[in-house]
Design an enzyme around this catalytic site. Structure first.
Site, short mmCIF file in Angstrom:
data_model
loop_
_atom_site.label_atom_id
_atom_site.label_comp_id
_atom_site.label_asym_id
_atom_site.label_seq_id
_atom_site.Cartn_x
_atom_site.Cartn_y
_atom_site.Cartn_z
N GLU A 262 96.78 22.04 -10.61
CA GLU A 262 97.88 23.10 -10.67
C GLU A 262 98.60 22.10 -9.32
O GLU A 262 98.43 22.67 -8.17
CB GLU A 262 97.44 24.21 -10.21
CG GLU A 262 96.74 24.91 -11.41
CD GLU A 262 97.27 25.27 -12.81
OE1 GLU A 262 98.80 25.35 -12.92
OE2 GLU A 262 96.56 25.69 -13.76
N CYS A 296 105.60 26.48 -5.95
CA CYS A 296 105.65 25.22 -6.86
C CYS A 296 106.72 25.68 -8.13
O CYS A 296 107.32 24.76 -8.74
CB CYS A 296 104.28 24.95 -7.68
SG CYS A 296 103.66 26.76 -8.27
P1 NAP Z 1 97.99 20.30 -0.35
O1 NAP Z 1 98.37 19.59 1.02
O2 NAP Z 1 97.82 19.45 -1.38
O3 NAP Z 1 96.63 20.98 0.11
C1 NAP Z 1 96.15 21.83 -1.00
C2 NAP Z 1 94.75 22.13 -0.60
O4 NAP Z 1 94.24 20.89 -0.60
C3 NAP Z 1 94.72 22.70 0.57
O5 NAP Z 1 93.42 23.61 0.69
C4 NAP Z 1 94.11 21.59 1.74
O6 NAP Z 1 93.60 21.71 2.97
C5 NAP Z 1 93.40 20.78 0.53
N1 NAP Z 1 93.11 19.31 0.80
C6 NAP Z 1 94.17 18.42 1.33
N2 NAP Z 1 93.68 17.13 1.26
C7 NAP Z 1 92.46 17.12 0.91
C8 NAP Z 1 91.56 16.33 0.40
N3 NAP Z 1 91.65 14.78 0.67
N4 NAP Z 1 90.20 16.58 -0.10
C9 NAP Z 1 90.01 18.03 -0.16
N5 NAP Z 1 90.98 19.02 0.00
C10 NAP Z 1 92.05 18.61 0.56
O7 NAP Z 1 99.08 21.30 -0.64
P2 NAP Z 1 99.84 22.45 0.12
O8 NAP Z 1 100.62 22.18 1.31
O9 NAP Z 1 98.71 23.23 0.76
O10 NAP Z 1 100.47 23.23 -0.80
C11 NAP Z 1 101.82 23.00 -1.39
C12 NAP Z 1 101.72 22.29 -2.65
O11 NAP Z 1 101.04 22.78 -3.60
C13 NAP Z 1 103.10 22.11 -3.21
O12 NAP Z 1 103.13 20.74 -3.75
C14 NAP Z 1 103.32 22.91 -4.34
O13 NAP Z 1 103.87 22.86 -5.37
C15 NAP Z 1 101.67 23.19 -4.81
N6 NAP Z 1 101.43 24.35 -5.57
C16 NAP Z 1 101.21 24.03 -6.81
C17 NAP Z 1 100.88 25.64 -7.52
C18 NAP Z 1 100.75 25.23 -9.07
O14 NAP Z 1 100.23 26.40 -9.62
N7 NAP Z 1 101.21 24.34 -9.66
C19 NAP Z 1 100.72 26.55 -7.08
C20 NAP Z 1 101.19 26.70 -5.65
C21 NAP Z 1 101.25 25.43 -5.10
P3 NAP Z 1 94.21 21.59 4.29
O15 NAP Z 1 94.69 22.92 4.34
O16 NAP Z 1 92.79 21.63 5.24
O17 NAP Z 1 95.07 20.49 4.30
#
Ligand code: NAP
Length: 489
Positions: A262, A296
């Site tokens: 997602e 998102c």
């Molecule tokens: P993110 O930086 O991709 O992080 C999401 C999650 O992944 C966090 O728990 C993060 O942990 C973890 N993570 C990051 N790098 C990782 C790695 N290399 N290995 C394992 N886990 C890792 O995203 P975000 O900034 O939290 O959220 C915003 C994004 O989410 C936006 O792009 C938004 O559009 C998207 N989103 C999508 C949906 C949907 O349903 N399509 C819903 C909500 C949000 P850390 O906190 O430690 O970095």
């Protein structure tokens, strides 16, 4: 509602468990703690456990160990645990909403709305848990019987983002529990408190030890990689950015994991000349300003018929300009801070880029001075095609408005993005509505409404917004395998 006191804030923060939850026990982490900050003040709220690689492995060990028993657990009992947790969340809405506002920044009213939405996934999947079934068919040649059954996928890793600290978790945890899967959950390090509360509530609702294991960590890549590569893990469900999603998919390919992705969005909001403009402005306000634009599903760009664009932009400017910005715990505040300084800098850069290329700020266009990561609600008109914010996810309270000359041009502009999560369409012409909806390259469409999220509906995207569906009858399928039995009769 009256403004919340600092002693009320301290009291709810004190009640949040701060340790790792593994095999039904709350434990300290080997590596110490990580700090959680209030984005409205930039000050530390509390520390939570910072898991090591061994802690994370211990969480997977517990999920693997609990797997076979949990898979056999009666569906009705799985349903009742989820239902009790739903009831507990609703009963504790005020407390949970305050925790969420403190860790994420959104106004209390929005946190309460997320609590209701997030809890609903537990109720919906409690109702689905007892409806998992299979098929029985006579083989076409009449010689045998074809039987199918659904079985839990097995141990899952569920990784969630910071923008909806509870709902992005319950959307995964609810169906996983209902399906009979065990799991390791890793919330975002910026907002782990809501998920820690959820783990406690599920424990109190009677979830057996080891079914849900929760790991908070400051180094996600280091702690999660060994789990993703571990052959005992069978599924990864990830909500977050497209960039991280791609990386995790690469890692998961070595282990051929079942995946749900997602990811990010770049939602177009299309307003035709025949639309009810008042309704479109109301819908636009929700689609843009829910979660300060950090969703998102947030409308990222507004494509408005040329005859209505000026009126629409000035009405949006009036509405956004009158919103009260401030700390989410203060009475009457409608817009909270962005999550951190990096996010605020990104929003500023995107606005500056658009203005440098010729866009005009009708309202806003600036960061706020002082503590916290506030950015003024902003409406931009005359946005040129090459502005970065038409292509990139803004994740902030910024509404770029562009005119279009024809239906074909509107649909082409809407689809001119690598993302495909959601689009919004406002029109009163039914034939046009269906034509446009069918032509949009997205997993979801809001037709004459500015919000699509609903626990009973399949949420998810196409293109670079990922794949898999969360919620609805489809949501539980992500956690089930189909086994076929050829019966010789
Ligand atoms: P993110 O930086 O991709 O992080 C999401 C999650 O992944 C966090 O728990 C993060 O942990 C973890 N993570 C990051 N790098 C990782 C790695 N290399 N290995 C394992 N886990 C890792 O995203 P975000 O900034 O939290 O959220 C915003 C994004 O989410 C936006 O792009 C938004 O559009 C998207 N989103 C999508 C949906 C949907 O349903 N399509 C819903 C909500 C949000 P850390 O906190 O430690 O970095």
């Amino acid at each position: 509602m009256s403004t919340i006191t600092s002693s009320q804030e301290q009291k709810v923060i004190d009640q949040v468990p701060k340790q790792l939850f593994i095999a039904g026990e709350w434990r300290d982490a080997a590596e110490g703690t990580l700090s959680v900050e209030d984005p409205a003040t930039g000050e530390a709220l509390c520390d939570v456990a910072d898991a090591s690689v061994d802690d994370a492995r211990g969480a997977l060990d517990a999920a693997v160990e609990a797997g076979p028993e949990w898979a056999k657990h009666p569906p009705r009992e799985r349903a009742e645990i989820l239902r009790r947790a739903f009831d507990a969340i609703i009963a504790r809405t005020d407390e949970l909403a305050l925790v969420m506002t403190l860790e994420m920044g959104k106004p209390i009213a929005e946190s309460k709305a997320e609590i209701t939405y997030g809890a609903e996934f537990l109720r919906w999947f409690s109702e689905q848990a007892v409806r998992i079934d299979g098929r029985y068919a006579v083989a076409p040649n009449g010689q045998g019987r074809l039987l199918t059954m659904k079985q839990p996928v097995g141990p899952c890793l569920l990784i969630t983002p910071w923008n909806f600290p509870l709902a992005m978790g319950t959307r995964k945890v609810g169906p996983a529990i209902a399906a009979g899967c065990t799991m390791v959950v890793k919330p975002a390090q910026q907002t782990p408190l809501s998920m820690l509360m959820l783990a406690k509530i599920l424990e109190e609702a009677g979830l057996p030890g080891g079914v849900l294991n929760l790991v908070t960590a400051s180094s996600s890549s280091r702690t999660m990689a060994p789990l993703i590569e571990d052959p005992r893990l069978r599924k990864l469900s990830f909500t977050g950015s497209t960039e991280v999603g791609r990386r995790l998919m690469g890692q998961a390919s070595q282990n051929l994991l079942r995946l749900s992705m997602e990811l990010g969005g770049n939602a177009p909001f299309i307003v035709f000349e025949d639309a009810d403009i008042d309704a479109a402005v109301e819908g636009a306000l929700i689609a843009k300003m829910r979660n300060v634009g950090e969703a998102c599903t947030a409308a990222n760009r507004f494509h408005v018929a040329e005859g209505a664009a000026e009126q629409f932009a000035s009405r949006m400017a009036e509405k956004l300009g009158s919103l009260r910005v401030g700390r989410g715990t203060e009475d009457g505040v409608q817009v909270g801070p962005l999550i951190d300084q990096a996010q605020r800098e990104k929003v500023s850069e995107l606005v500056e880029d658009a203005v440098d290329r010729g866009a005009h700020a009708l309202v806003g266009g600036h960061s706020r001075d002082g503590a916290g990561y506030f950015y003024d609600p902003t409406v931009l008109s005359d946005v040129p095609d090459d502005a970065r914010l038409l292509r990139e996810e803004i994740f902030g309270p910024v509404a770029p408005v562009k005119g279009f000359a024809s239906e074909e041009e509107a649909v082409a502009a809407a689809n001119d993005t690598e993302y495909g999560l959601v689009a919004y369409v406002y029109t009163r012409d039914l034939k046009r509505a269906l034509r446009v909806v069918e032509g949009l390259e997205t997993g979801m469409v809001g037709l004459n409404q500015g919000m699509v999220s609903n626990a009973a509906a399949p949420f998810g995207g196409i293109k670079q917004s990922g794949f898999g569906r969360e919620g609805g009858p489809e949501g539980i399928e992500e956690y089930l395998e189909t086994k076929y039995v050829a019966v010789n009769v």
